[in-house]
Design a protein around this motif. Sequence first.
Motif, PDB file in Angstrom:
ATOM      1  N   VAL B  11       8.827   5.507  46.380  1.00  0.00           N
ATOM      2  CA  VAL B  11       8.097   5.451  44.830  1.00  0.00           C
ATOM      3  C   VAL B  11       8.577   6.705  43.961  1.00  0.00           C
ATOM      4  CG1 VAL B  11       6.118   5.785  43.900  1.00  0.00           C
ATOM      5  CG2 VAL B  11       6.225   4.218  45.702  1.00  0.00           C
ATOM      6  N   PRO B  12       8.683   7.738  44.338  1.00  0.00           N
ATOM      7  CA  PRO B  12       8.965   8.972  43.541  1.00  0.00           C
ATOM      8  C   PRO B  12      10.488   9.138  42.956  1.00  0.00           C
ATOM      9  CG  PRO B  12       8.523   9.801  45.854  1.00  0.00           C
ATOM     10  CD  PRO B  12       8.040   8.472  45.819  1.00  0.00           C
ATOM     11  N   LEU B  13      11.463   8.463  44.148  1.00  0.00           N
ATOM     12  CA  LEU B  13      12.723   8.350  43.655  1.00  0.00           C
ATOM     13  C   LEU B  13      12.868   7.255  42.714  1.00  0.00           C
ATOM     14  CD1 LEU B  13      14.974   9.020  47.012  1.00  0.00           C
ATOM     15  CD2 LEU B  13      14.960  10.470  44.986  1.00  0.00           C
ATOM     16  N   PHE B  14      12.358   6.014  42.977  1.00  0.00           N
ATOM     17  CA  PHE B  14      12.469   5.018  41.885  1.00  0.00           C
ATOM     18  C   PHE B  14      11.844   5.529  40.523  1.00  0.00           C
ATOM     19  CE2 PHE B  14      10.679   1.508  39.584  1.00  0.00           C
ATOM     20  CZ  PHE B  14      11.748   0.495  39.525  1.00  0.00           C
ATOM     21  N   LEU B  15      10.529   6.093  40.335  1.00  0.00           N
ATOM     22  CA  LEU B  15      10.186   6.747  39.340  1.00  0.00           C
ATOM     23  C   LEU B  15      11.112   7.635  38.540  1.00  0.00           C
ATOM     24  CD1 LEU B  15       6.540   7.206  40.273  1.00  0.00           C
ATOM     25  CD2 LEU B  15       7.231   5.261  38.749  1.00  0.00           C
ATOM     26  N   LEU B  16      11.887   8.582  39.456  1.00  0.00           N
ATOM     27  CA  LEU B  16      12.531   9.633  38.523  1.00  0.00           C
ATOM     28  C   LEU B  16      13.831   9.059  38.162  1.00  0.00           C
ATOM     29  CD1 LEU B  16      13.407  12.394  38.441  1.00  0.00           C
ATOM     30  CD2 LEU B  16      14.126  12.536  40.536  1.00  0.00           C
ATOM     31  N   LEU B  17      14.474   8.144  39.074  1.00  0.00           N
ATOM     32  CA  LEU B  17      15.812   7.622  38.695  1.00  0.00           C
ATOM     33  C   LEU B  17      15.947   6.351  37.823  1.00  0.00           C
ATOM     34  CD1 LEU B  17      17.589   8.506  42.203  1.00  0.00           C
ATOM     35  CD2 LEU B  17      17.466   9.789  40.172  1.00  0.00           C
ATOM     36  N   VAL B  18      14.986   5.613  37.993  1.00  0.00           N
ATOM     37  CA  VAL B  18      15.066   4.595  37.065  1.00  0.00           C
ATOM     38  C   VAL B  18      14.108   4.353  35.972  1.00  0.00           C
ATOM     39  CG1 VAL B  18      14.788   1.855  37.368  1.00  0.00           C
ATOM     40  CG2 VAL B  18      15.576   2.943  39.199  1.00  0.00           C
TER      41      VAL B  18
END
Lengths: 224, 257
Positions: B11-18
């Motif tokens: 979730v945090p990686l998706f929010l940050l990178l996408v």
Amino acid sequence: MLEIKNLVKAFNGRPVLKGVSLQVGPEIKVVVGLNGSGKSTLLKVVAGILPADGGQVFLDGKEITSLPPEERGMGYVPQRPALFPHLSVRQNLLYGLRGKREDAAWVRQVVDLMGLGEYLDRRPAQLSGGYQSRVALARALIPRPRAMLLDEPLSSLDVAIRQKLWEEFHRVLRLLEVPVLYVTHDREEAERVGESFALLVGGVVQEVDSARQAFAALQSGVSA
Amino acid sequence: MRRNLVEAVFVPLFLLLVVFPVVALLFHLNPEGIRRTLADSFFWMSVKNTILAALAAAALSLFLAVGFGYYHLFKQHSYFYRLANLMNDLPIALPHTVAGLALLLAFGRKTMGFLGSTGLAFTLTAVVLAMFFVSYPLAARALAAAVDRMEKELIEVARTLGDTPVEAYFKVALPTMGEALFAGFILAFSRSISEFAAVIMFGGNLPARTQVLASYVFTKVEEGELGMAVTASAFCILLSLVVVSLLWLGKVGKQRA
């Protein structure tokens, strides 16, 4: 007369038909065999859907081994009805006539015998399994094929509907008086539909006198 | 409730990178940039070029994908099918500048010089061909997947009822693959509107003539017109959302039918 001589077929080097020979006159010949014995392969090779690796197929004295399916004049009914989903029942039934002037009386006779009159404008998805099987058989019969090949056409239905359709299928298949090769692994179906019988075991066919004899041989083969 | 490891990482990686880059872009929208972009005729020409060229590329992609579907169904053992199947994967892995250069050499001045001083290069046709080159594989894959899903008995029965392979394909197979045809077209269209490198290499970046939205954004960034680049980019996002919605609507429509 449908004559199969020494038919051979293998998949990836594994032989499935090892020299099948069979003669079918204007009768319903039931071929029985266990699952995976090559029954469907036999029909597909005879229909031209799969190429033969060896052997010959003759229909009314003419060799058809190398002809594509569309030039063989054979009716084929697979295990699943395979009705064309984008066409109405009527369009499915008339598909094999290919726009030729239809023999209206013959079409009406088949439609009436199969009780399809009130479903002609429906889509296949709107029919029950039993009626889908009826349409599949009628569609194969209407172009007046010179032989019929049926690959466990009722196997997807439940027992009650299958029993109801055995008599119906037998009656309708007799209309054309052409060779009929009917594959099944159901003993009662073989007895009720068939007029002569053959057994497919180990990639070869042997003719037997009755469905009872065929299934007895199958059972002894299994237990051996 | 405690989050599991996947949720905690994904979730945090998706929010940050996408999600964050898109938000960051939209955050830079400003009224002046919007006003100047909407008043720029070159912007509207790039919109028109993008949509027209992408529609043409998607139509051409689908046309050829239908041919590939036929080979996928009937001629998988042929050498041509093997070549076509290999070539389908090539543009996916190939840098698109290389694709653009290949097109330039194939259809540029040297081979198509009789059409003009640059051959087909630096024309809207070149833009269409560049878009097609990178988007066709998606349409072909969509058709091939539909052929794989199709009930093969339909074709077998059609053949015994008198159809040649071509007749069975067009009369029975294709009509049952409506969703794949639609998806193939939309995927090719969406890939086309996002293409930049191949288009720049072969079609160039001639304002009003061969400039597309992607190259318009590039030009505005180069000119230091960030507000206009952001506005054009936001328009691209809007266009992408429309395309994605069409794809989604197609799927929902099929499920309800």
